[in-house]
Design a protein around this motif. Structure first.
Motif, PDB file in Angstrom:
ATOM      1  N   ILE A 154       0.857  -1.186   0.000  1.00 47.34           N
ATOM      2  CA  ILE A 154       0.000   0.000   0.000  1.00 47.34           C
ATOM      3  C   ILE A 154       0.891   1.233   0.000  1.00 47.34           C
ATOM      4  O   ILE A 154       1.771   1.372   0.859  1.00 47.34           O
ATOM      5  N   VAL A 155       0.685   2.100  -0.966  1.00 51.62           N
ATOM      6  CA  VAL A 155       1.385   3.380  -1.015  1.00 51.62           C
ATOM      7  C   VAL A 155       0.358   4.475  -0.750  1.00 51.62           C
ATOM      8  O   VAL A 155      -0.611   4.622  -1.515  1.00 51.62           O
ATOM      9  N   LEU A 156       0.542   5.190   0.339  1.00 50.06           N
ATOM     10  CA  LEU A 156      -0.343   6.314   0.646  1.00 50.06           C
ATOM     11  C   LEU A 156       0.156   7.551  -0.094  1.00 50.06           C
ATOM     12  O   LEU A 156       1.369   7.774  -0.204  1.00 50.06           O
ATOM     13  N   VAL A 157      -0.773   8.347  -0.611  1.00 48.43           N
ATOM     14  CA  VAL A 157      -0.411   9.569  -1.328  1.00 48.43           C
ATOM     15  C   VAL A 157      -1.215  10.738  -0.771  1.00 48.43           C
ATOM     16  O   VAL A 157      -2.301  10.562  -0.230  1.00 48.43           O
ATOM     17  N   ASN A 158      -0.658  11.942  -0.919  1.00 50.74           N
ATOM     18  CA  ASN A 158      -1.374  13.142  -0.463  1.00 50.74           C
ATOM     19  C   ASN A 158      -2.273  13.687  -1.560  1.00 50.74           C
ATOM     20  O   ASN A 158      -2.418  13.070  -2.631  1.00 50.74           O
ATOM     21  N   ASP A 159      -2.861  14.842  -1.309  1.00 46.06           N
ATOM     22  CA  ASP A 159      -3.800  15.428  -2.277  1.00 46.06           C
ATOM     23  C   ASP A 159      -3.129  15.794  -3.602  1.00 46.06           C
ATOM     24  O   ASP A 159      -3.785  15.940  -4.626  1.00 46.06           O
ATOM     25  N   LYS A 160      -1.795  15.930  -3.574  1.00 39.91           N
ATOM     26  CA  LYS A 160      -1.055  16.233  -4.800  1.00 39.91           C
ATOM     27  C   LYS A 160      -0.558  14.953  -5.487  1.00 39.91           C
ATOM     28  O   LYS A 160       0.231  15.013  -6.423  1.00 39.91           O
ATOM     29  N   ASN A 161      -1.042  13.810  -4.966  1.00 38.44           N
ATOM     30  CA  ASN A 161      -0.657  12.505  -5.505  1.00 38.44           C
ATOM     31  C   ASN A 161       0.815  12.177  -5.264  1.00 38.44           C
ATOM     32  O   ASN A 161       1.410  11.366  -5.976  1.00 38.44           O
ATOM     33  N   GLU A 162       1.392  12.795  -4.229  1.00 33.84           N
ATOM     34  CA  GLU A 162       2.780  12.517  -3.865  1.00 33.84           C
ATOM     35  C   GLU A 162       2.812  11.425  -2.793  1.00 33.84           C
ATOM     36  O   GLU A 162       2.060  11.485  -1.818  1.00 33.84           O
ATOM     37  N   PRO A 163       3.670  10.406  -2.945  1.00 31.85           N
ATOM     38  CA  PRO A 163       3.737   9.319  -1.962  1.00 31.85           C
ATOM     39  C   PRO A 163       4.158   9.822  -0.576  1.00 31.85           C
ATOM     40  O   PRO A 163       5.093  10.619  -0.451  1.00 31.85           O
ATOM     41  N   THR A 164       3.441   9.369   0.438  1.00 31.16           N
ATOM     42  CA  THR A 164       3.752   9.768   1.817  1.00 31.16           C
ATOM     43  C   THR A 164       4.177   8.587   2.685  1.00 31.16           C
ATOM     44  O   THR A 164       4.846   8.779   3.694  1.00 31.16           O
ATOM     45  N   ALA A 165       3.795   7.364   2.296  1.00 30.07           N
ATOM     46  CA  ALA A 165       4.121   6.195   3.124  1.00 30.07           C
ATOM     47  C   ALA A 165       3.998   4.922   2.301  1.00 30.07           C
ATOM     48  O   ALA A 165       3.287   4.878   1.289  1.00 30.07           O
ATOM     49  N   LEU A 166       4.705   3.903   2.761  1.00 37.49           N
ATOM     50  CA  LEU A 166       4.661   2.579   2.133  1.00 37.49           C
ATOM     51  C   LEU A 166       4.412   1.545   3.224  1.00 37.49           C
ATOM     52  O   LEU A 166       5.063   1.565   4.265  1.00 37.49           O
ATOM     53  N   ALA A 167       3.468   0.639   2.982  1.00 37.87           N
ATOM     54  CA  ALA A 167       3.203  -0.455   3.919  1.00 37.87           C
ATOM     55  C   ALA A 167       3.326  -1.783   3.188  1.00 37.87           C
ATOM     56  O   ALA A 167       2.782  -1.954   2.099  1.00 37.87           O
ATOM     57  N   SER A 168       4.067  -2.687   3.805  1.00 36.83           N
ATOM     58  CA  SER A 168       4.222  -4.039   3.268  1.00 36.83           C
ATOM     59  C   SER A 168       3.140  -4.922   3.879  1.00 36.83           C
ATOM     60  O   SER A 168       3.012  -5.010   5.105  1.00 36.83           O
ATOM     61  N   ILE A 169       2.368  -5.574   3.020  1.00 37.67           N
ATOM     62  CA  ILE A 169       1.228  -6.389   3.456  1.00 37.67           C
ATOM     63  C   ILE A 169       1.484  -7.846   3.088  1.00 37.67           C
ATOM     64  O   ILE A 169       1.878  -8.155   1.960  1.00 37.67           O
ATOM     65  N   GLN A 170       1.257  -8.748   4.048  1.00 40.77           N
ATOM     66  CA  GLN A 170       1.302 -10.183   3.766  1.00 40.77           C
ATOM     67  C   GLN A 170       0.030 -10.823   4.288  1.00 40.77           C
ATOM     68  O   GLN A 170      -0.422 -10.505   5.392  1.00 40.77           O
ATOM     69  N   ILE A 171      -0.541 -11.698   3.494  1.00 40.86           N
ATOM     70  CA  ILE A 171      -1.748 -12.423   3.905  1.00 40.86           C
ATOM     71  C   ILE A 171      -1.368 -13.888   4.075  1.00 40.86           C
ATOM     72  O   ILE A 171      -0.880 -14.533   3.143  1.00 40.86           O
ATOM     73  N   ILE A 172      -1.552 -14.396   5.291  1.00 41.53           N
ATOM     74  CA  ILE A 172      -1.123 -15.754   5.600  1.00 41.53           C
ATOM     75  C   ILE A 172      -2.273 -16.556   6.198  1.00 41.53           C
ATOM     76  O   ILE A 172      -3.269 -15.996   6.676  1.00 41.53           O
ATOM     77  N   ASP A 173      -2.124 -17.857   6.178  1.00 40.20           N
ATOM     78  CA  ASP A 173      -3.016 -18.754   6.911  1.00 40.20           C
ATOM     79  C   ASP A 173      -2.361 -19.041   8.252  1.00 40.20           C
ATOM     80  O   ASP A 173      -1.302 -19.675   8.304  1.00 40.20           O
ATOM     81  N   PHE A 174      -2.982 -18.553   9.322  1.00 40.47           N
ATOM     82  CA  PHE A 174      -2.384 -18.659  10.652  1.00 40.47           C
ATOM     83  C   PHE A 174      -3.185 -19.632  11.503  1.00 40.47           C
ATOM     84  O   PHE A 174      -4.398 -19.481  11.673  1.00 40.47           O
ATOM     85  N   LEU A 175      -2.498 -20.630  12.046  1.00 42.13           N
ATOM     86  CA  LEU A 175      -3.133 -21.589  12.939  1.00 42.13           C
ATOM     87  C   LEU A 175      -2.969 -21.119  14.380  1.00 42.13           C
ATOM     88  O   LEU A 175      -1.866 -20.753  14.791  1.00 42.13           O
TER      89      LEU A 175
END
Length: 390
Positions: free
Chosen positions: A55-76
Motif C-alpha cells: 500500500i502506497v499512501l499519497v497526499n492530495d497532490k498525488n505525492e507518496p507519503t508512506a509505504l506499507a508491506s502487506i502479507q496475507i497468511i493462513d495462521f493456525l
C-alpha cells in the motif's frame, strides 16, 4: 495488478515490481534495507504460499507519503505456544468455542509488517509527515483494500511490531477497533563505543559472566566457522533447513515458516550486509547464524542448531558471542537479537525492548471477544541478567 487511487488516497500493488521508479524515488526509503526492492522481492519470490501486497499512501497532490508491506497468511492458533501451556490450551479452546478462531481451517490473517523480522519494518513514513494521520489513513486503506477484493476473505488484521516510543502514534489504531497486545520482546544489546574488539567486551563483564564466556569458547574450540557465500550456499541449504526447522518448532510465537532458499537472493543482493555463517563439527553442519546489517544495526535473523550437540559444544552460546564480535568489528551501534531465548540473551548483555502488535477481527462481535482473549496473552517471564560491571 491492483493499482488504483481511492477516497483514502492509497495505491495498491500486488508485487514490488509493479511499483514505479518514480514512487520509489519519491519515498526515498531504500536507505533502510527492509524497504529496499531487493530485500522485499527476495522475501516475496521465495514464499509462494503468502499473498503479498503493498500500500502506497499519497497526499492530495498525488505525492507518496508512506509505504506499507502487506502479507496475507493462513495462521493456525496452534502456532501460539507458551511456557504456560495449560493456560494457552484453555484459551485456545475458549476462542474456538466462541468462534473467534475457526475450528479446523486456519485464520486468514492480513499482516502489515514483516512476517519474518521483529521490529518496525513494515510501515515506512516519509519525512515531514504527520505520523498519526498516516496511521489512520493506513487503517482506512487496509479496510478499503479488503472490501475491494471479495476473494481475499480476511478474518483478522494484524499490525506489528511497534516500540514503546511509537505507541502514542500507533494507539490511534484503537479508534479503528484494533487491540494492542505483546508477545516476546526483542532482546537488544547496545554496543559500547569503547569496545574496539571482543576482548574489550569481555573486560567490561563481571567475572562470573566473563568466565562463562571463556568456558563457551573452550567448549566450542573444535567447531569450525565458515562464511556462506553465493557460490557455496546451494550444497549447505538442505542441512541448514533441517536445523532451522528444529529451532522454529521451539519458538513461542511463530507467524510463518521462512524458506531458506531466500538466503540465496539475500546473499547475492545484499552481499556483506547479509551475514551468513555455518558452524561445522568435522564434516557436519551443526548450526548456522544469519543477520541483516541495516545502517548502524545488526539484526539477528534466523539460526539453526543441532540440539543434540548444543550442550556439549555450547553452540548457541558461541553464536551469541559471534554476533557480538561481528557488531563490534563492524563498528555498529545496536545488536538486535530478536525474540526467543530471552534469559540467555540477557546473560550476554541484551535488554528487553517491548514490541506491541495490534489485532482486530473483521466481525465486530468477535472482535470484542478477541480483546478479552488478547489480554490473557503475555510475554514469557524470564530472569533478567546483568553481566556488566557498573
Amino acid at each position: 495488478m491492483i493499482c488504483c487511487t481511492n477516497t483514502n488516497n492509497a495505491l495498491f500493488f500486488t508485487s514490488v515490481d509493479e511499483i514505479s521508479e518514480e514512487i520509489w524515488q519519491s519515498l526515498n526509503c531504500e536507505s533502510n534495507i527492509y524497504f529496499q526492492r531487493d530485500f522485499l522481492k527476495s522475501i516475496e519470490k521465495n514464499h509462494p504460499k503468502i499473498t503479498f501486497s503493498y500500500i502506497v499512501l499519497v497526499n492530495d497532490k498525488n505525492e507518496p507519503t508512506a509505504l506499507a508491506s502487506i502479507q496475507i497468511i493462513d495462521f493456525l492458533i496452534d502456532g501460539i505456544r507458551n511456557d504456560l501451556e495449560l493456560l494457552i490450551r484453555k484459551l485456545k479452546n475458549i476462542a474456538r468455542k466462541l468462534h473467534i478462531f475457526p475450528n479446523k481451517k486456519p485464520l486468514k490473517l492480513l499482516i502489515a509488517g514483516n512476517t519474518f523480522v521483529s521490529g518496525e519494518h513494515g510501515v515506512f513514513i516519509n519525512q515531514n509527515q504527520d505520523k498519526k494521520t498516516i496511521i489512520k489513513e493506513l487503517a482506512k486503506a487496509i479496510l478499503h483494500f479488503v472490501k475491494s477484493d471479495k476473494k481475499l476473505k480476511i478474518d483478522a488484521f494484524l499490525l506489528k511490531d511497534f516500540i514503546n516510543e511509537s505507541l502514542f502514534i500507533t494507539d490511534e489504531l484503537k479508534d479503528f477497533n484494533y487491540h494492542p497486545f505483546s508477545v516476546e520482546p526483542n532482546m537488544m544489546l547496545k554496543i559500547d563505543e569503547n569496545w574496539r574488539n571482543f576482548d574489550d567486551y569481555l573486560a567490561a563483564m563481571k567475572t562470573k559472566f566473563r568466565v562463562k564466556a571463556r568456558k563457551a569458547f573452550k567448549q566450542s574450540i573444535e567447531i569450525r566457522i565458515e562464511e556462506v557465500t553465493a557460490e557455496n550456499i546451494v550444497n549447505q541449504l538442505p542441512e541448514m533447513t533441517n536445523l532451522y526447522k528444529k529451532v522454529a518448532s521451539n519458538a513461542d510465537f511463530n507467524l510463518g515458516d521462512f524458506n531458506l532458499e531466500t538466503y540465496k537472493d539475500l546473499k547475492e543482493k545484499l552481499d556483506e550486509n547479509y551475514v551468513l555463517k555455518t558452524y561445522w563439527l568435522d564434516d557436519k553442519i551443526v548450526g548456522f547464524i544469519s543477520g541483516v546489517i541495516n545502517n548502524k544495526s545488526l539484526d539477528a535473523h534466523f539460526v539453526g542448531i543441532d540440539y543434540q550437540l548444543n550442550r556439549e559444544y555450547a553452540i548457541y552460546q558461541r553464536m551469541l558471542y559471534d554476533y557480538i564480535e561481528i557488531a563490534i568489528n563492524k563498528k555498529l551501534n545496536i545488536l538486535n537479537f530478536g525474540r526467543t531465548a530471552s534469559e540467555i540473551k540477557s546473560s550476554v548483555g541484551a535488554i528487553p525492548q517491548d514490541l506491541t502488535m495490534y489485532l482486530r477481527h473483521k466481525k465486530s462481535i468477535k472482535n470484542r471477544i478477541l480483546k478479552l482473549f488478547l489480554q490473557r496473552i503475555q510475554p514469557t517471564p524470564f530472569q533478567q541478567k546483568f553481566p556488566f560491571k557498573k
